[in-house]
Each structure stands twice: as C-alpha cells, then as structure tokens.
Design an enzyme around this catalytic site. Structure first.
Site, short mmCIF file in Angstrom:
data_model
loop_
_atom_site.label_atom_id
_atom_site.label_comp_id
_atom_site.label_asym_id
_atom_site.label_seq_id
_atom_site.Cartn_x
_atom_site.Cartn_y
_atom_site.Cartn_z
CB CYS A 192 -0.87 0.04 1.26
SG CYS A 192 -1.79 -1.44 1.62
CB CYS A 239 -6.13 -0.80 -3.17
SG CYS A 239 -6.52 0.92 -3.62
#
Lengths: 278, 111
Positions: A192, A239
């Site tokens: 991330c 994501c």
C-alpha cells in the site's frame, strides 16, 4: 532460586530489547506526517482528508463542482429512512446507538470484551442481528445508505483512534495492520505504501495517487466508477486486486486491523464523509 | 429369446473389440497426460492453499486452475498443463513473498 532468576533475565532481556526497538504508534504517525508535510508543504493537515483533491488543483475544480450537487445525497436520505424505520421487533438503530447517528468518530475502536477491532459496519450488523434482522453485506448495497447517514451526521468530529495500553492484543492488532500496509503483495509486488506514500502525487495510468494520510476520513465514498457509494473495505479490495493480490473479506480480521492502523494515522483530522471521488 | 439376445450382444462386443484395441494406444497416451495433469493440478491446489494460509495468494491463481480444468476437458492437455504449472509457480511465489516480509519496518524514506 537465583539460577531461576538469571534464567528469566536471560530470556526476558532480548524481548525487552526487541520491544524497545519497535516504533510506537505515535512514532509511526509523526514519521508519516513529517514525510507528507515535506512532500506537500502547501497542504494543511486537515486538507489531507480530501484525498487526491488536496494535492491536485486540476481535478479539485471539477470535484468542487460535483460537491455542489453531491451524488451521495440520496444515499444519506435513504439511510435516514433506515435509521427511522423500526425493525420487525419494534426496536431500531436508535436503540443500539444511544448517542444518535453521529458516532462514526468512535470507530474503529478496540473492543476488549470481544478481543477485536470493532468497526462501524460491524456494529451496525451486530445491532441488526441482536434484533433478529438479517445482516447487511459489507461492500456493496444498503449498508452504504445507513453508513452515509451516520457518517454525514458525524462530520466535523475528529478522528480519534485509541490503542489502549491495558490490552496487548490491541497493540498486536495495530502492528498487524501496519505490517499489512507495508508488506509487498500480489504479482506486482507493491505494498500500500509503495503507491500511497512513496509514489503519492505521481501518476499511475490516468490517476494521481493520493497520500495515505487522511485516507479514512471520507468514507463511505461515492465513486463515479462504481456509480454508487461503497465502503472502505470495498476500496481495500480494489487496491489489493490492482496489484494482482487476492483480496480479503470485507470486515475480516485483515482489513479490520488495516483500518485500525490507517485510521490511527489520521488522528486529529476531521471526518468529512460521505464524499465523492472519481 | 434370452439366449439369442445374449449371443447378439456377444457378437456386438466382438465386433467392437478390434476398434477398442486399435484406439487403446491413443487412449493410453491420454490417460498418461491426464495423470500428469491431475498431479500438477493437485500440486498447484496445495500450493495455493499454503499461500492462502499466510495471506499471500495472488489474484489469478484460482482462475488459472479453473481454466486448466476446462482445457483438459476439451482435450487440450498441453494448455492445461501450462496453466497448472503457472498456478503452482505463482502460489509458491506468493508464499515466499509473505515469508520474506515477516517483519517489515518503516521504509527508509519515512525515517
């Protein structure tokens, strides 16, 4: 006896030393803040809650125009109706959330009794189940209505995630969330942080990557791409899939702990959901 | 009546037998492929489970395995094998990826 004591010290010492080497949540937060304030010196702390629009003037203009007729408004209205409609047993959300709908800033929090991170969607479904209602799905659908309404009523409250020191499991949950954030995953081998820290402000295809700071304040989010409002965990899934990792279950332990870490990073920032995004 | 039926069936069987015999070679080869593929799929499935047990499964592994089974059904053994091997390779890589990052620290750019 003395030997036992020495043995205990020998065992405990490395543990203590290892413990002191680990950064505290406050250390993590100040490192991340100073990184972003150097990277985007013109952006005030609270502005980070506007995601990519805090750092990109061009897209900000069209976003401000959209906000004049917010696409999430009908979801807030639908949520208000849910809030005011009694369950089959005559009770309602009011009976579970005694302080009213504007309590989103109290989540996520450490639930000592259950030994887990409690999120608002989870609390909503616990309320439903306790009253004999079917739980709602966690990514899409009407959970976003009630979330929109509750979040709308929580606007202006500050994010305030606490990691209680009297329960080591809370710290462990935070550490797991942090680990999740910085671990590379998927076929593309991105974390991330690779996108939302190191490359924040850079383009990926046609998108500018938003900074991690402030990432949680605006959820649930109406996304044009979705054509509807979606939860934070739906975004997490997206994501994860982008880097070709298999996503986790919304409201499973992985994403709850991730939310715990990520929301802590935004402590002090005002809640501004629901919001609109591309 | 009964006897006649049986003998007819028997004759039929005799007629069919040569064809079976002729085809056997080909069939055997398929069976061989099938065995190797089954093994590859089983290995990939186990590797996928192992990766998932540490949260390291990649997105498309399940898809590759499904496609492998579909290809096998159509007799496209080479394609099926390739997909099964790809699934296994990715599953093992996903597991290793997690193992390599058991303890991540704040990256240097944050310090």
């Amino acid at each position: 006896m003395k030997r036992l004591f020495t043995a205990a010290v020998v065992i405990a010492l490395p543990l203590v030393m290892a413990g002191s080497a680990v950064a505290s949540p406050a250390d993590d937060s100040s490192a991340i803040r100073s990184y972003f304030s150097k990277k985007f010196p013109a952006v005030e702390l609270n502005e980070f809650g506007n995601g990519v629009y805090a750092i990109d003037k061009v897209s900000r203009e069209s976003w401000e125009a959209i906000e004049e007729f917010p696409p999430y408004e009908t979801f807030v209205d639908a949520g208000e109706e849910m809030w005011n409609t009694a369950f089959a047993n005559g009770k309602g959300y009011k009976d579970c959330f005694a302080d009213g709908p504007g309590v989103a800033h109290k989540y996520p929090h450490w639930d000592k009794e259950k030994g887990m991170v409690m999120t608002l969607p989870l609390a909503i479904n616990n309320c439903r189940k306790a009253n004999g209602e079917k739980p709602l799905k966690y990514a899409k659908g009407s959970i976003n209505d009630i979330l929109s309404y509750m979040t709308y009523n929580s606007r202006g409250h500050k994010t305030n995630v606490v990691i209680p020191s009297d329960d080591p499991r809370a710290m462990a949950a935070y550490e797991e969330g942090k680990q999740f954030y910085f671990a590379r995953r998927g076929q593309l081998n991105f974390s991330c942080a690779s996108c939302h820290m190191q490359n924040s402000g850079n383009y990926i295809r046609s998108d500018i990557l938003s900074p991690a700071l402030g990432h949680t304040t605006g959820f649930p989010v109406y996304r044009s791409k979705w054509g509807t409002v979606g939860t934070l965990h739906r975004r997490f899934k997206g994501c994860n899939k982008q880097v070709r990792a298999k996503p986790f279950k919304p409201q499973g332990q992985e994403y709850r702990n991730l939310e715990y870490f990520l929301t802590y990073m935004s402590n002090g920032l005002e809640l501004n959901g629901p919001s609109a995004r591309k | 009546m009964k006897a006649k039926l049986i003998s007819t069936l028997f004759a039929g069987l005799l007629l069919v037998t040569p064809f079976v015999a002729v085809n056997a070679g080909d069939d055997d080869k398929h069976h061989g492929d099938d065995g190797a593929l089954k093994k590859a799929v089983a290995e990939a499935t186990a590797a996928k489970k192992k990766a998932a047990s540490v949260g390291g499964e990649w997105r498309d592994i399940g898809k590759f395995l499904k496609k492998a089974k579909k290809a096998a059904k159509k007799g496209k053994m080479k394609k099926a094998m390739k997909l099964a091997k790809k699934a296994k390779w990715q599953a093992e890589a996903g597991y290793k990826q997690v193992m390599a990052q058991k303890t991540v620290e704040l990256p240097s750019y944050l310090k």
